[in-house]
Design a protein around this motif. Structure first.
Motif, PDB file in Angstrom:
ATOM      1  N   LEU A  32       0.851  -1.185   0.000  1.00  0.00           N
ATOM      2  CA  LEU A  32       0.000   0.000   0.000  1.00  0.00           C
ATOM      3  C   LEU A  32       0.887   1.234   0.000  1.00  0.00           C
ATOM      4  O   LEU A  32       1.821   1.331   0.789  1.00  0.00           O
ATOM      5  N   TRP A  33       0.594   2.161  -0.883  1.00  0.00           N
ATOM      6  CA  TRP A  33       1.351   3.419  -0.962  1.00  0.00           C
ATOM      7  C   TRP A  33       0.510   4.482  -0.252  1.00  0.00           C
ATOM      8  O   TRP A  33      -0.627   4.747  -0.641  1.00  0.00           O
ATOM      9  N   PHE A  34       1.065   5.064   0.780  1.00  0.00           N
ATOM     10  CA  PHE A  34       0.354   6.103   1.521  1.00  0.00           C
ATOM     11  C   PHE A  34       0.826   7.488   1.109  1.00  0.00           C
ATOM     12  O   PHE A  34       1.992   7.680   0.736  1.00  0.00           O
ATOM     13  N   CYS A  35      -0.090   8.457   1.169  1.00  0.00           N
ATOM     14  CA  CYS A  35       0.315   9.855   1.061  1.00  0.00           C
ATOM     15  C   CYS A  35      -0.152  10.595   2.317  1.00  0.00           C
ATOM     16  O   CYS A  35      -0.878  10.027   3.141  1.00  0.00           O
ATOM     17  N   GLN A  36       0.323  11.822   2.474  1.00  0.00           N
ATOM     18  CA  GLN A  36       0.155  12.548   3.734  1.00  0.00           C
ATOM     19  C   GLN A  36      -0.822  13.706   3.561  1.00  0.00           C
ATOM     20  O   GLN A  36      -0.554  14.631   2.795  1.00  0.00           O
ATOM     21  N   GLY A  37      -1.935  13.665   4.286  1.00  0.00           N
ATOM     22  CA  GLY A  37      -2.920  14.745   4.186  1.00  0.00           C
ATOM     23  C   GLY A  37      -2.898  15.639   5.411  1.00  0.00           C
ATOM     24  O   GLY A  37      -3.755  15.531   6.288  1.00  0.00           O
ATOM     25  N   PHE A  38      -1.906  16.508   5.469  1.00  0.00           N
ATOM     26  CA  PHE A  38      -1.787  17.440   6.597  1.00  0.00           C
ATOM     27  C   PHE A  38      -2.152  18.865   6.162  1.00  0.00           C
ATOM     28  O   PHE A  38      -3.124  19.432   6.617  1.00  0.00           O
ATOM     29  N   HIS A  88      -0.055   8.532  -6.931  1.00  0.00           N
ATOM     30  CA  HIS A  88       0.375   7.135  -6.832  1.00  0.00           C
ATOM     31  C   HIS A  88      -0.300   6.416  -5.664  1.00  0.00           C
ATOM     32  O   HIS A  88      -0.186   5.203  -5.540  1.00  0.00           O
ATOM     33  N   ALA A  89      -0.926   7.171  -4.780  1.00  0.00           N
ATOM     34  CA  ALA A  89      -1.250   6.610  -3.461  1.00  0.00           C
ATOM     35  C   ALA A  89      -2.495   5.721  -3.482  1.00  0.00           C
ATOM     36  O   ALA A  89      -3.471   5.992  -4.178  1.00  0.00           O
ATOM     37  N   ASP A  90      -2.431   4.657  -2.672  1.00  0.00           N
ATOM     38  CA  ASP A  90      -3.594   3.789  -2.442  1.00  0.00           C
ATOM     39  C   ASP A  90      -4.405   4.289  -1.247  1.00  0.00           C
ATOM     40  O   ASP A  90      -5.607   4.134  -1.205  1.00  0.00           O
ATOM     41  N   TRP A  91      -3.711   4.839  -0.264  1.00  0.00           N
ATOM     42  CA  TRP A  91      -4.342   5.327   0.950  1.00  0.00           C
ATOM     43  C   TRP A  91      -3.761   6.689   1.313  1.00  0.00           C
ATOM     44  O   TRP A  91      -2.715   7.089   0.800  1.00  0.00           O
ATOM     45  N   ILE A  92      -4.419   7.368   2.227  1.00  0.00           N
ATOM     46  CA  ILE A  92      -3.924   8.656   2.729  1.00  0.00           C
ATOM     47  C   ILE A  92      -4.098   8.676   4.246  1.00  0.00           C
ATOM     48  O   ILE A  92      -5.066   8.108   4.762  1.00  0.00           O
ATOM     49  N   PHE A  93      -3.125   9.233   4.957  1.00  0.00           N
ATOM     50  CA  PHE A  93      -3.369   9.502   6.385  1.00  0.00           C
ATOM     51  C   PHE A  93      -3.656  10.994   6.546  1.00  0.00           C
ATOM     52  O   PHE A  93      -3.035  11.835   5.903  1.00  0.00           O
ATOM     53  N   LEU A  94      -4.642  11.277   7.393  1.00  0.00           N
ATOM     54  CA  LEU A  94      -5.285  12.589   7.390  1.00  0.00           C
ATOM     55  C   LEU A  94      -5.366  13.177   8.785  1.00  0.00           C
ATOM     56  O   LEU A  94      -5.654  12.456   9.751  1.00  0.00           O
ATOM     57  N   LEU A  95      -5.166  14.461   8.886  1.00  0.00           N
ATOM     58  CA  LEU A  95      -5.574  15.174  10.101  1.00  0.00           C
ATOM     59  C   LEU A  95      -6.904  15.857   9.803  1.00  0.00           C
ATOM     60  O   LEU A  95      -7.022  16.572   8.804  1.00  0.00           O
ATOM     61  N   GLU A 112      -6.737  20.647  20.210  1.00  0.00           N
ATOM     62  CA  GLU A 112      -7.448  19.604  20.959  1.00  0.00           C
ATOM     63  C   GLU A 112      -8.605  18.964  20.202  1.00  0.00           C
ATOM     64  O   GLU A 112      -9.126  17.944  20.626  1.00  0.00           O
ATOM     65  N   GLY A 113      -9.026  19.553  19.089  1.00  0.00           N
ATOM     66  CA  GLY A 113     -10.173  18.982  18.379  1.00  0.00           C
ATOM     67  C   GLY A 113      -9.809  18.231  17.111  1.00  0.00           C
ATOM     68  O   GLY A 113     -10.618  18.113  16.201  1.00  0.00           O
ATOM     69  N   ILE A 114      -8.578  17.725  17.054  1.00  0.00           N
ATOM     70  CA  ILE A 114      -8.087  17.137  15.803  1.00  0.00           C
ATOM     71  C   ILE A 114      -7.973  15.612  15.952  1.00  0.00           C
ATOM     72  O   ILE A 114      -7.603  15.120  17.017  1.00  0.00           O
ATOM     73  N   SER A 115      -8.295  14.864  14.886  1.00  0.00           N
ATOM     74  CA  SER A 115      -8.130  13.409  14.905  1.00  0.00           C
ATOM     75  C   SER A 115      -7.311  12.955  13.706  1.00  0.00           C
ATOM     76  O   SER A 115      -7.192  13.667  12.704  1.00  0.00           O
ATOM     77  N   PHE A 116      -6.762  11.757  13.833  1.00  0.00           N
ATOM     78  CA  PHE A 116      -5.866  11.192  12.825  1.00  0.00           C
ATOM     79  C   PHE A 116      -6.559   9.989  12.188  1.00  0.00           C
ATOM     80  O   PHE A 116      -6.872   9.021  12.880  1.00  0.00           O
ATOM     81  N   LEU A 117      -6.821  10.057  10.885  1.00  0.00           N
ATOM     82  CA  LEU A 117      -7.528   8.972  10.190  1.00  0.00           C
ATOM     83  C   LEU A 117      -6.670   8.394   9.074  1.00  0.00           C
ATOM     84  O   LEU A 117      -5.825   9.095   8.507  1.00  0.00           O
ATOM     85  N   VAL A 118      -6.916   7.123   8.746  1.00  0.00           N
ATOM     86  CA  VAL A 118      -6.360   6.565   7.511  1.00  0.00           C
ATOM     87  C   VAL A 118      -7.531   6.259   6.573  1.00  0.00           C
ATOM     88  O   VAL A 118      -8.556   5.713   7.008  1.00  0.00           O
ATOM     89  N   GLY A 139      -5.565  13.585  17.899  1.00  0.00           N
ATOM     90  CA  GLY A 139      -4.733  13.368  16.711  1.00  0.00           C
ATOM     91  C   GLY A 139      -3.484  14.231  16.673  1.00  0.00           C
ATOM     92  O   GLY A 139      -2.495  13.885  16.031  1.00  0.00           O
ATOM     93  N   TRP A 140      -3.536  15.354  17.405  1.00  0.00           N
ATOM     94  CA  TRP A 140      -2.360  16.248  17.414  1.00  0.00           C
ATOM     95  C   TRP A 140      -1.159  15.547  18.045  1.00  0.00           C
ATOM     96  O   TRP A 140      -0.018  15.788  17.667  1.00  0.00           O
ATOM     97  N   ASP A 141      -1.426  14.656  19.023  1.00  0.00           N
ATOM     98  CA  ASP A 141      -0.337  13.871  19.620  1.00  0.00           C
ATOM     99  C   ASP A 141       0.371  13.041  18.551  1.00  0.00           C
ATOM    100  O   ASP A 141       1.607  12.964  18.511  1.00  0.00           O
ATOM    101  N   CYS A 142      -0.430  12.407  17.676  1.00  0.00           N
ATOM    102  CA  CYS A 142       0.154  11.606  16.589  1.00  0.00           C
ATOM    103  C   CYS A 142       0.962  12.505  15.652  1.00  0.00           C
ATOM    104  O   CYS A 142       2.061  12.156  15.221  1.00  0.00           O
ATOM    105  N   ALA A 143       0.389  13.678  15.340  1.00  0.00           N
ATOM    106  CA  ALA A 143       1.049  14.580  14.395  1.00  0.00           C
ATOM    107  C   ALA A 143       2.390  15.057  14.944  1.00  0.00           C
ATOM    108  O   ALA A 143       3.404  15.058  14.244  1.00  0.00           O
ATOM    109  N   LYS A 144       2.390  15.424  16.222  1.00  0.00           N
ATOM    110  CA  LYS A 144       3.645  15.904  16.835  1.00  0.00           C
ATOM    111  C   LYS A 144       4.681  14.785  16.866  1.00  0.00           C
ATOM    112  O   LYS A 144       5.856  14.999  16.571  1.00  0.00           O
TER     113      LYS A 144
END
Lengths: 380, 402
Positions: B122-128, B165-172, B184-190, B234-239
């Motif tokens: 799986l090729w991931f891209c970054q959705g920040f 190219h991406a199959d999936w994206i990880f997102l804030l 504090e209101g942010i989540s991390f999704l794939v 999700g901000w914890d994951c991002a940091k």
């Protein structure tokens, strides 16, 4: 690969740091500068007591057998304190010549005295025309029976005014700028025909202009190694000076950051202004890059391949010089007028860093030479 | 303090070099040596080879395919890959999402995703980044509203590298617009890129390349099982993700390779009646960059040695902030040297019949047409991953207490 200090190394660092903290405040330093020697005999004795003056010599010769990493640790502390004592001249340079070029008898005679703080050395190489070229030597050494007769003039001999013995480069044969035909001689400063005029350097240290007029020395005065010996010692000295510069830069950065936090203008600490924050951050980048190079220098100081060692030391000289200049200048700029005064430590860091930058070749000198030699990363 | 590589480390470097030589397809090596980025097929093929060898994700825990190596050994592998040059394992998968899942993911997420990330199945891209959220990332507005077992995602991401190219994206995404602090209101999704409602639109950068994209989300249904970590945390994951890529950004190995190649080129390229390598101005600029790169190499090793320590004994190391700032400056400086070496033939744009719609002659060598394109493209380096200015803000705050 491991960048941590050993327990012994940490101990060395702590004990010197403590001594300098007690004895090397900026006001105390002013006093040492005004004394007859221009530095402190008492501290010299204290360094001897800590074992610093015998550090690089083999244990068999009466030393501690320490290496370039220990020299780096010590020089960094001296840099922080802006220490004035002739450690580089006597221990790093003088010591280097004795270790690599002197006979066992000479070492037996001199090392214990150096380690005890009873004997001082200086390296006389610069001449009025030589600029940064160690091989540009007009001073002559002529055979005189088994011994030698030295004639010539050496300028800007660091701590040459108080040295007991002088290490002198002199031409035995060939033309003034030939790399061949250079000898290195160990000459008592009190020998007949040696005359010295001491003076202050721009950073408040001491140096001397020395003439050699028909100075007769014995055959043992010639050290083994000629120009290659001098270059080896200079490379070790560049490593030591890189560490001293790092100490200076760190102290200057700390002083500046403290000032940014306390100095108020427009009703708030000037460190709250982003223009100054970014410049302070850049000072830190410069400091860390210089520190990396001081470590590289410590690593390369014992490199047996002279050409490789030379190239890496040139890189050290260039990168430390560049970063030191930025940190020194910004220390003054971010302080403002106060750091322009003799009464404040800030400007003195720039002075010492500028002297270091101009010892044994400035940035352009080494950049031109290193380019000529193929750069840092040679093709495999 | 021991500042030299050990015998074992040197032997390992040799082993890596030989293995790469034996396994890297000639086509891939050639394309990369000319200064171009690998095609998707090349990237996938190469990473699968690394994965089979156990070298795709050496920094991960052993149970997830990592190696029990020192940081220095990992550095040697990545430096050798860069300096061959061969494609580095895909950063989005291996350096960004993988470590986040290892630290914050559920067992199911780890089991499903980690092997596929490492093997590049799986090729991931970054959705920040978003149009309104660049350096101020926490101001992002893409919304995810919970409806039963799904989040409904609406909004826009931008500068999404290789989304094509991406199959999936990880997102804030913003899951709580009313939180007291915007972090504090942010989540991390794939999210699977094939989910209906996702549109990818290319952005062509000033070098003419299609590298980055805009990604639009229009009522995109994402299963709640695709939440990583805790909702609104999700901000914890991002940091964590951003702090994880310290040494990678210096790219010393890649810069050394670019310089090695430039020196070869400069022996041939004309420099006013002599090869340009003999021009003292060019040569001293080149040497000056090499000197700075040497210092950066040492700084990288210092940071790595620090990473070898137990977490509890680790102090924040200011040297790590140096890596991004100086590393990108030096890559940019090297790209300027290529422009200098190319001279008038550097004016020729890379030939791309598809994009131009015309068939024009190839009048210059690859390196010449790529010189200015790369110079233009690499201006991005001091912007992405926390711009130079943001890095300095961090340094001033974290290390200088300003």
């Amino acid at each position: 690969m491991d960048f941590d200090l050993s327990e012994d190394q940490r101990l060395l660092q702590d004990s010197l740091q403590k001594l300098l903290k007690d004895k090397y405040g900026f006001e105390q330093r002013k006093g040492y500068m005004k004394s007859e020697t221009g530095w402190s005999r008492d501290l010299w004795a204290a360094y001897a007591e800590l074992g610093l003056l015998g550090m690089p010599f083999a244990e068999a010769d009466g030393g501690l057998g320490y290496g370039a990493v220990e020299t780096m640790i010590v020089m960094e502390q001296f840099g922080r304190a802006l220490a004035l004592e002739p450690f580089v001249s006597t221990v790093v340079m003088g010591g280097g010549f004795l270790r690599h070029g002197a006979s066992a008898e000479q070492r037996a005679a001199m090392v214990p005295e150096i380690a005890a703080g009873k004997r001082l050395l200086a390296f006389a190489h610069t001449e009025p025309q030589s600029r940064f070229d160690l091989h540009d030597v007009a001073t002559t050494a002529k055979k005189d029976g088994a011994g030698w007769i030295l004639d010539g003039r050496k300028g800007v001999v660091l701590h040459g005014d108080t040295a007991d013995d002088l290490v002198v480069t002199a031409r035995i044969s060939g033309q003034r700028r030939d790399r061949e035909g250079i000898g290195v001689f160990l000459v008592p400063a009190t020998a007949q025909g040696v005359s010295r005029r001491g003076f202050r350097t721009s950073d408040g240290q001491r140096a001397a202009d020395i003439t050699f007029d028909n100075v007769k020395v014995g055959p043992e005065a010639e050290l083994k190694g000629g120009l290659a010996l001098a270059e080896r010692v200079v490379d070790e000295t560049i490593a030591a000076l890189a560490a001293e510069a790092v100490g200076c830069m760190e102290a200057a950065k700390d002083l500046t950051v403290d000032y940014l936090k306390t100095r108020k203008q427009f009703g708030r600490p000037i460190g709250s202004f982003q223009a100054l924050q970014h410049r302070a951050a850049e000072m830190m980048v410069c400091l860390e890059q210089a520190r990396s190079m001081a470590m590289l220098a410590a690593m390369m100081a014992s490199e047996p391949d002279a050409a490789e060692r030379r190239r890496q030391m040139r890189a050290v000289k260039i990168e430390v010089g560049r970063n030191a200049r930025f940190v020194g200048q910004q220390t003054i700029q971010m302080h403002g007028g106060i750091a322009m005064t003799m009464e404040y430590a800030g400007g003195h860091y720039l002075k010492r860093l500028t002297v270091i930058e101009n010892m044994f070749g400035d940035m352009d000198h080494h950049l031109a030479a290193l380019s000529e030699e193929g750069g840092v990363f040679l093709a495999a | 303090m021991e500042l030299r590589f050990t015998e074992e480390e040197r032997a390992f470097r040799q082993e890596v070099r030989e293995w790469i030589d034996a396994n890297l397809p000639a086509e891939t090596r050639e394309r990369m040596a000319s200064g171009r980025t690998p095609t998707k097929a090349m990237q996938v093929d190469w990473q699968k080879r690394l994965y089979a060898k156990g070298w795709a994700v050496p920094h991960w825990p052993v149970e997830w395919g990592g190696q029990p190596w020192s940081a220095i050994k990992r550095f040697i592998l990545s430096e050798e890959i860069q300096s061959t040059p061969a494609p580095s394992p895909l950063g989005f998968n291996c350096n960004m999402l993988g470590p986040v899942l290892i630290a914050f993911g559920t067992e199911e997420q780890k089991k499903f995703f980690l092997p596929k990330l490492a093997s590049l199945d799986l090729w991931f891209c970054q959705g920040f980044s978003e149009p309104g959220a660049g350096s101020d990332l926490a101001s992002l507005k893409t919304r995810a509203v919970r409806e039963g077992d799904h989040y409904i995602v609406n909004g826009q991401k931008t500068w999404t590298t290789l989304a094509q190219h991406a199959d999936w994206i990880f997102l804030l995404v913003r899951t709580d617009p009313n939180a007291a602090k915007q972090q504090e209101g942010i989540s991390f999704l794939v999210v699977d890129m094939k989910t209906p409602g996702i549109t990818v639109r290319p952005i062509i950068t000033i070098d003419g390349a299609h590298e980055v994209n805009e990604v639009f989300f229009d009522d995109v249904k994402v299963p709640v099982a695709n939440l990583v970590g805790t909702e609104n945390r999700g901000w914890d994951c991002a940091k964590f993700l951003l702090s994880n890529e310290r040494t990678g950004q210096a790219r010393v190995g890649a810069s050394k390779e670019r310089i090695r190649r430039l020196k070869l080129i400069a022996k041939e390229a004309p420099g006013g009646g002599r090869p340009i390598i003999e021009d003292p101005r060019f040569r001293s600029r080149l040497t000056d960059v090499e000197v700075q790169l040497k210092a950066l190499e040492m700084t990288t090793l210092r940071v790595l040695a620090d990473e070898n320590r137990q977490l509890s004994q680790r102090k924040p190391n200011p040297a790590s902030s140096v890596l991004k700032i100086r590393g990108t400056e030096l890559q940019q400086a090297i790209s300027e040297l290529y422009v200098m070496a190319a001279g008038p033939y550097g004016l020729v744009a890379p030939h791309d019949p598809e994009a131009d719609g015309r068939n024009e002659p190839d009048v210059a060598e690859d390196w010449q047409t790529l010189a200015q394109a790369t110079y233009f493209n690499w201006r991005k380096q001091s912007i992405y991953g926390g711009s130079t200015e943001i890095q300095k803000n961090i340094m001033a705050k974290a290390f200088l207490g300003l």
